[in-house]
Scaffold this active site. Structure first.
Site, short mmCIF file in Angstrom:
data_model
loop_
_atom_site.label_atom_id
_atom_site.label_comp_id
_atom_site.label_asym_id
_atom_site.label_seq_id
_atom_site.Cartn_x
_atom_site.Cartn_y
_atom_site.Cartn_z
CB SER A 242 -15.26 16.11 28.93
OG SER A 242 -14.47 15.01 29.32
CG ASP B 158 -27.74 14.56 18.72
OD1 ASP B 158 -27.33 13.96 17.70
OD2 ASP B 158 -27.46 14.21 19.88
CE LYS C 209 -13.14 11.30 31.36
NZ LYS C 209 -14.35 11.73 32.04
#
Length: 736
Positions: A510, A521, A535
């Protein structure tokens, strides 16, 4: 873990609750009137009448010889089922229309939840039930629960037959069981054919009893103890079977439907809704563990960081709790086959009191149970706080000081923050302070350790990301209507702009994945370790006329447009893992939402790291090729694989003992390989190993030697390689 999702810009994530007579069920609404009338007619045909509003009677112990009373649905349950269908149809992230295809899935899911190991129902039962296989969709739409209760009542009948048969075998004398036969027990019957007749059924039950008796024999219990324990176990199971409530059948059936949407969409009965979830409430007080029922066992799903079980260091995910005792001298109470809420009541207790758990460990294959003592306490926010340390790697002029910040959860004290407390605790505030301290200690690089971090607050994941980037989006949230919103870094200042790595594993989930994905990124940090959990969804809780519904309303995406759902975050450099993705992770859950991609948002990536990864990977592989710790992990993983896919066990006592001895010898050899490679004295027995491990766990974490953490040391080495590769360029820039 459920995110704290707070966004005033995406109102669609705040679903309006459907109350008992909401628009769809209002007598002033034509379709609602017809639906309500249909429900009442269905119930009338079942001869239920107004008595449906009364609770199911609970039988006393002296009534155990009486036949089971058939369970019947209530009017409130029927209305709740229609509410749930409408709520999911209109507001769930995943859109599924009830049809004949979904009816088949509900039917099979319901049978699986009742009899996953195919030990109760006969083939004739399944043939009889098949008339419902294609029309449960229409039944649910109309609030008709009769098919579900008919199947559940038959399951109770078969359960009672099994328990009484087991008691008969025990009474006949367990000493009559023949453990010299070359007999086996099929332990994974999930895809086995349904039992054909009573003779085949009783043969399976007999073998299951033999397996239980043999396991107890090998755990040094004598025949008298075993007989007494099994008598109590099956009598308690019979009592609980008589105490089964209508609500148990309803919740199980409705979840066979809700979990078609995804594994996190669940219906909670009024009793469970009171605390939102037994698992969640247990994670906040008691021992700090999340539990669930699996077959007849209570299984540990996760251990809460900073909680009592985590501090004790023994209980692990996958362990099965079979007995519970109070205090040091309390008598062990068998909990096999016990309802989850009853097991929770035994485990919970006053702060400072001791509970002892007898478990079947998931991490060993030697057939021996373990008894773990845990002192109950509440999980305190400060004990989940981020912690710092410094590790030195390299020698001479190449030595580097690497700062490590371990973050066990993404936490925030909402009450203190809302009350205006200037010193309220949160992950971001704590990490900011720790970075300032580490800078004073002259670190050369920083590792953010997110191993075993199951997530927490979305707000904190967003703000923590902002500490390490100048500005920009951190994560995209896509709601059930297809609308997207990018969460933005709230602070344009970088608290730390030096070399950095993020360490993750399969239990990083999560919020951890949002942070790690953003660092990858933005090319801000090397991501190292194991593939994360996967998740990537948001849930919300909606009250109903009867109970409540947890439903998935949104999905997370990285700024690059990739989802964290199902696939998780793939590290730049991978480490060996003892977690099998087939057993642990979102991808292992039934009906998990798939990995998808959307259009990326605009963000300014830093200077690319990816071109440097191959060289760092090559140096890493060269370094660990003869690293005892990494070789040890590979050996341990291969050892586990030998036993993971077993579908049967031997019921021959001599063969079982030989198998266990072989397992113990192999396990001991693996441990002693590591000790010998480090110049340490080998263990004589596995008991000696476990005693030493327990002593280590009982040490304060601050006293532990970071050099024992091979994965953290290697992460620091990789980061140091990267730092050294930059030094020539930085020197040229300095000269200019």
């Amino acid at each position: 873990m459920l995110f704290s999702f707070r966004s005033t810009k995406t109102p669609s994530t705040r679903v309006k609750p459907l109350m008992q007579f909401s628009s769809i069920l209002s007598s002033s609404h034509p379709s609602g009137y017809r639906t309500l009338k249909r429900i009442r007619n269905t119930l009338a045909r079942s001869a239920l009448g107004l008595s449906l509003l009364l609770p199911t009677a609970v039988l006393a112990a002296e009534d155990l010889n009486q036949p089971l009373t058939a369970l019947k649905p209530t009017l409130n349950q029927a209305i709740a089922s229609v509410n749930v269908v409408q709520l999911l149809k209109n507001n769930s992230y995943e859109k599924i229309d009830l049809s004949e295809n979904s009816s088949d899935k509900i039917y099979n899911s319901y049978l699986d939840s009742l009899d996953r190991n195919r030990s109760f129902f006969l083939a004739s039962d399944i043939k009889e039930f098949s008339k419902y296989q294609s029309n449960l969709d229409d039944a649910l739409k109309g609030g008709n629960l009769r098919p579900a209760f008919e199947i559940f009542n038959r399951y109770r009948e078969r359960s009672e037959e099994r328990i009484r048969y087991m008691l008969k075998l025990v009474d006949n004398g367990i000493e009559k069981l023949n453990f010299k036969q070359q007999e086996t027990l099929e332990i994974d019957r999930e895809k086995a054919p349904w039992l054909t007749d009573k003779a085949e059924q009783e043969d399976l039950w007999r073998r299951q009893l033999k397996d239980s008796v043999l396991a107890m024999k090998l755990n040094e219990k004598d025949d008298a103890e075993i007989k007494d324990l099994l008598n109590k176990r099956y009598t308690n199971q019979l009592r609980r079977l008589h105490q089964t409530r209508s609500e148990d059948a309803f919740q199980l059936y409705l979840n066979a439907y809700t979990q078609l949407f995804d594994p996190h969409t669940q219906y909670f009965s009024p009793q469970r809704a009171e605390n939102f979830d037994i698992n969640m409430s247990l994670s906040l007080e008691g021992i700090g563990a999340v539990l669930q029922s699996e077959d007849e066992y209570t299984k540990v799903i996760s251990v809460v960081p900073g909680g009592p079980a985590d501090k004790a260091g023994q209980l692990k995910p996958g362990d099965k709790i079979i007995s519970v005792a109070q205090a040091k001298d309390g008598k062990m109470e068998d909990v096999v086959g016990m309802r989850l809420d009853e097991v929770v009541k035994l485990i919970r207790g006053a702060k400072g009191t001791e509970v002892r758990l007898e478990v079947i460990p998931s991490s060993t294959s030697d057939g021996k149970n373990r008894i773990y003592s845990i002192v109950r306490d509440k999980v305190k926010l400060e004990e989940q706080s981020a912690q710092k340390s410094v590790i030195e790697v390299g020698k001479g002029s190449e030595k580097k000081r690497i700062g490590v910040i371990e973050i066990p959860a993404f936490y925030i004290d909402f009450k203190a923050a809302q009350a205006g407390d200037p010193n309220y605790k949160s992950t971001t505030r704590d990490v900011r302070k720790l970075i300032a301290e580490l800078k004073k200690e002259k670190i050369d690089g920083l590792v953010i350790d997110l191993r075993n971090n199951g997530g927490g607050s979305l707000q904190e994941a967003n703000q923590l990301t902002g500490l390490f980037i100048p500005k920009g989006p951190t994560v995209i949230v896509k709601d059930s209507r297809g609308r997207t919103e990018a969460q933005q870094d709230p602070d344009p200042k970088e608290v730390y702009d030096g070399p950095m790595a993020v360490l993750i594993n399969r239990l990083s989930a999560s919020a951890s994945e949002i942070f790690a994905g953003a660092m990858q990124d933005y090319q801000r940090a090397l991501v190292i370790g194991g593939q994360s959990f996967g998740k990537g969804t948001v849930q919300t809780i909606q009250p109903l006329n009867h109970g409540q519904l947890k439903l998935t309303v949104a999905k997370f995406y990285r700024v690059s447009g990739q989802s964290t759902q199902n696939r998780g975050v793939i590290p730049d450099i991978s480490f060996p893992s003892l977690f099998d993705p087939k057993d642990i992770g979102e991808s292992s859950l039934p009906n998990a939402l798939p990995y998808t991609e959307i259009k990326p948002v605009s963000f300014n990536s830093l200077k690319p790291l990816s071109p440097e990864v191959p060289a760092l990977q090559a140096r890493h592989k060269e370094r660990v090729a003869d690293n005892p710790d990494f070789i040890y992990l590979d050996k341990l993983r291969e050892y586990q694989k030998q036993f993971e896919n077993r579908t049967e066990v031997t019921l021959n006592e001599k063969a079982r003992k030989e198998e266990i001895q072989r397992m113990q010898d192999e396990r001991l050899a693996i441990e002693n390989y590591l000790r010998k490679s480090k110049g340490e004295k080998p263990y004589k027995t596995l008991d000696e190993l476990e005693n030493e491990q327990n002593d280590r766990f009982n040490q304060n974490k601050k006293d532990k030697d970071l050099s024992d953490d091979a994965l953290l040391v290697e992460t620091s080495n990789i980061l140091s390689d990267w730092i050294r590769s930059k030094e020539p360029m930085l020197a040229k820039q300095s000269d200019r």
